[in-house]
Write a protein that holds these residues in place. Structure first.
Motif, mmCIF file in Angstrom:
data_model
loop_
_atom_site.group_PDB
_atom_site.id
_atom_site.type_symbol
_atom_site.label_atom_id
_atom_site.label_comp_id
_atom_site.label_asym_id
_atom_site.label_seq_id
_atom_site.Cartn_x
_atom_site.Cartn_y
_atom_site.Cartn_z
ATOM 1 N N UNK A 124 2.443 -2.995 12.914
ATOM 2 C CA UNK A 124 3.046 -1.621 12.393
ATOM 3 C C UNK A 124 3.615 -1.047 13.115
ATOM 4 N N UNK A 125 1.598 -0.263 13.889
ATOM 5 C CA UNK A 125 1.497 1.423 14.335
ATOM 6 C C UNK A 125 1.550 2.046 12.629
ATOM 7 N N UNK A 126 0.999 2.145 12.423
ATOM 8 C CA UNK A 126 0.895 2.219 10.701
ATOM 9 C C UNK A 126 -0.789 3.310 10.716
ATOM 10 N N UNK A 127 -0.218 4.147 10.387
ATOM 11 C CA UNK A 127 -1.737 4.703 10.287
ATOM 12 C C UNK A 127 -3.103 3.746 9.179
ATOM 13 N N UNK A 128 -2.243 3.264 7.902
ATOM 14 C CA UNK A 128 -3.303 2.782 7.454
ATOM 15 C C UNK A 128 -2.709 1.260 6.371
ATOM 16 N N UNK A 129 -2.848 0.384 5.572
ATOM 17 C CA UNK A 129 -1.720 -0.291 5.125
ATOM 18 C C UNK A 129 -3.237 -0.849 4.133
ATOM 19 N N UNK A 130 -2.387 -1.101 2.885
ATOM 20 C CA UNK A 130 -3.035 -1.726 1.222
ATOM 21 C C UNK A 130 -2.895 -3.871 1.654
ATOM 22 N N UNK A 131 -3.454 -3.561 0.827
ATOM 23 C CA UNK A 131 -3.213 -5.244 0.694
ATOM 24 C C UNK A 131 -3.200 -5.630 -0.967
ATOM 25 N N UNK A 132 -1.811 -5.806 -1.172
ATOM 26 C CA UNK A 132 -1.614 -6.150 -2.593
ATOM 27 C C UNK A 132 -1.060 -7.661 -3.246
ATOM 28 N N UNK A 133 -1.674 -8.562 -4.413
ATOM 29 C CA UNK A 133 -1.444 -9.822 -4.445
ATOM 30 C C UNK A 133 0.105 -10.701 -4.492
ATOM 31 N N UNK A 134 1.343 -9.866 -3.378
ATOM 32 C CA UNK A 134 2.464 -10.659 -3.953
ATOM 33 C C UNK A 134 3.393 -9.541 -2.641
ATOM 34 N N UNK A 135 4.086 -9.578 -2.610
ATOM 35 C CA UNK A 135 5.486 -9.907 -1.902
ATOM 36 C C UNK A 135 6.185 -8.560 -3.045
ATOM 37 N N UNK A 136 6.344 -8.412 -3.730
ATOM 38 C CA UNK A 136 6.703 -7.418 -5.692
ATOM 39 C C UNK A 136 6.387 -6.809 -5.258
ATOM 40 N N UNK A 137 4.675 -6.740 -5.423
ATOM 41 C CA UNK A 137 3.676 -5.585 -5.338
ATOM 42 C C UNK A 137 4.112 -4.744 -4.832
ATOM 43 N N UNK A 138 3.880 -5.038 -3.198
ATOM 44 C CA UNK A 138 4.578 -4.862 -2.371
ATOM 45 C C UNK A 138 5.125 -3.656 -2.727
ATOM 46 N N UNK A 139 6.312 -4.042 -3.246
ATOM 47 C CA UNK A 139 7.522 -3.160 -3.374
ATOM 48 C C UNK A 139 7.144 -2.217 -4.505
ATOM 49 N N UNK A 140 6.512 -2.604 -5.425
ATOM 50 C CA UNK A 140 6.489 -1.777 -6.478
ATOM 51 C C UNK A 140 5.499 -0.506 -6.961
ATOM 52 N N UNK A 141 4.414 -0.818 -5.818
ATOM 53 C CA UNK A 141 2.854 -0.200 -6.324
ATOM 54 C C UNK A 141 3.766 1.217 -4.904
ATOM 55 N N UNK A 142 4.636 1.289 -3.274
ATOM 56 C CA UNK A 142 4.694 2.576 -2.502
ATOM 57 C C UNK A 142 5.502 3.249 -3.590
ATOM 58 N N UNK A 143 6.730 2.623 -4.634
ATOM 59 C CA UNK A 143 7.719 3.161 -5.753
ATOM 60 C C UNK A 143 6.975 4.209 -6.832
ATOM 61 N N UNK A 144 6.570 3.865 -7.588
ATOM 62 C CA UNK A 144 5.216 4.495 -7.948
ATOM 63 C C UNK A 144 4.467 5.182 -7.400
ATOM 64 N N UNK A 145 3.870 5.548 -6.245
ATOM 65 C CA UNK A 145 3.238 5.960 -5.258
ATOM 66 C C UNK A 145 4.062 7.901 -5.338
ATOM 67 N N UNK A 146 5.336 7.680 -5.502
ATOM 68 C CA UNK A 146 5.995 8.448 -4.015
ATOM 69 C C UNK A 146 7.469 8.870 -5.973
ATOM 70 N N UNK A 147 7.319 8.076 -6.486
ATOM 71 C CA UNK A 147 8.207 8.599 -7.321
ATOM 72 C C UNK A 147 7.777 8.930 -8.680
#
Length: 388
Positions: A74-97
């Motif tokens: 990705x060329x990213x500063x960091x990556x998190x691993x979560x239990x599903x693709x949907x969790x990969x959507x919900x966690x960043x939305x909760x992080x920034x909203x």
């Protein structure tokens, strides 16, 4: 060794990225660490937490290996691993909203993302608005003083509209918002969101990285500006992934490049053939020259994956079911990205600002790793069932 690998081709990087075998006595795969408690050598170290691993939710050698491999792609500063693709959507939305914020979400979004936005986000006091996938730089007109996130997905779920990601990112950043992208379709092999202005790159690693329809996992990768806030929310929510799942995705990653090449080749061959069939009104695949957004795909993407949709010339649910029930190689099931072909009748009733009056049913096809001749014969059987 690592810097040398970083300069190699993508399949070499996939085969060797993420860990150094010399760290594990020469074993080519990292250990699968099953652990919650981590012991400290003394009370002072425990008080300061001044050691690499402190608790299972904060990372292990297994999770670090996969995160490092994803960051390399990705060329990213960091990556998190979560239990599903949907969790990969919900966690960043909760992080920034937060309550009172406004979020813009593309109307061709993955349906569970819409469900989360329309239920949880609205309940938490976030203003949710959907926009047409082809809005491009015009998204600037939809921005509000409280717009904090613009959420993109390209191509669109089930209908495969492309988005002008760089133009959207520029407009969003001018308005003070961050940009997130669900990039599951292309993977970072064929599109690197952070190189095109995206701040948060999201993947259902369940799909192509895992590749075998046997594990659920999501990855979220952030640029340097967004990484700390994403990481803090991840720790707060406690949504870490199981070590065996992480290991299976890392193992799948090693062959993702060669699998994607086969998925791409087979899907394009079948998509072009389906364009010639009288029963098919339209093939929704952005790598086809006939696709309305083909130029946008060609400009930004370096490849295409194995999933696309076809629109039948006429009919409804009865005809869609006749086609699906005649299939023998294709399984009737959700998800995609595994080795097997799958088919599903697409429901587009959730669309609000991007409705299209298609002449017949929309059928989504995941083209697996079977021989193309056999897949084609299976599709022909489905088309024959339409005429019968």
């Amino acid at each position: 060794m690592k810097n040398d690998v970083d300069r190699k081709g993508i399949n070499t990087r996939l085969a060797h990225g993420g860990n150094n075998p010399r760290d594990y006595f020469g074993f080519v795969n990292p250990p699968v660490v099953h652990g919650s408690t981590v012991l400290f050598p003394d009370a002072a170290t425990m008080a300061s937490r001044n050691q690499k691993y402190t608790y299972g939710t904060r990372g292990t050698p297994t999770s670090d290996a996969l995160c490092n491999a994803i960051d390399d792609l990705e060329g990213s500063a960091g990556t998190i691993l979560v239990p599903s693709g949907l969790a990969a959507v919900t966690i960043p939305l909760l992080a920034f909203l937060s309550a009172g914020d406004h979020v813009l979400i593309v109307d061709s979004i993955y349906n569970p993302t819409r469900r989360f936005a329309d239920s949880m986000l609205k309940r938490l006091g976030v203003e949710v608005e959907y926009y047409a996938p082809r809005v491009g730089a015009g998204i600037a007109k939809l921005m509000k003083p409280n717009t904090k996130v613009v959420f993109t997905e390209a191509p669109g779920s089930n209908t495969f509209e492309m988005q002008d990601i760089p133009a959207i990112a520029e407009a969003a950043h001018s308005g003070g918002a961050i940009v997130m992208m669900d990039n599951t379709w292309a993977t970072p092999l064929y599109f690197k969101p952070l190189d095109h202005g995206v701040d948060i790159s999201i993947h259902a690693a369940t799909k192509y990285p895992a590749g075998h329809s046997d594990v659920l996992l999501g990855t979220v990768s952030a640029n340097a500006d967004c990484w700390e806030q994403l990481w803090d929310t991840y720790l707060t929510m406690g949504v870490c992934s199981a070590p065996d799942d992480v290991y299976q995705v890392l193992r799948g990653l090693r062959t993702m490049g060669v699998r994607l090449e086969r998925h791409q080749q087979s899907a394009l061959e079948l998509a072009r053939w389906l364009e010639t069939r009288d029963e098919v009104a339209q093939v929704l695949h952005p790598a086809l020259e006939s696709h309305p957004d083909h130029a946008l795909w060609k400009r930004d993407f370096s490849g295409s994956s194995g999933i696309f949709s076809i629109v039948l010339k006429s009919g409804g649910e009865r005809e869609a079911h006749a086609f699906l029930d005649a299939l023998k190689i294709f399984g009737l099931g959700y998800s995609w990205g595994g080795y097997e072909s799958l088919a599903v009748h697409v429901n587009l009733s959730d669309r609000t600002v991007s409705k299209v009056d298609y002449p017949g049913p929309v059928l989504r096809l995941q083209i697996g790793l079977e021989d193309v001749a056999d897949i084609k014969a299976d599709i022909e059987a489905g088309l024959d069932a339409l005429r019968a």
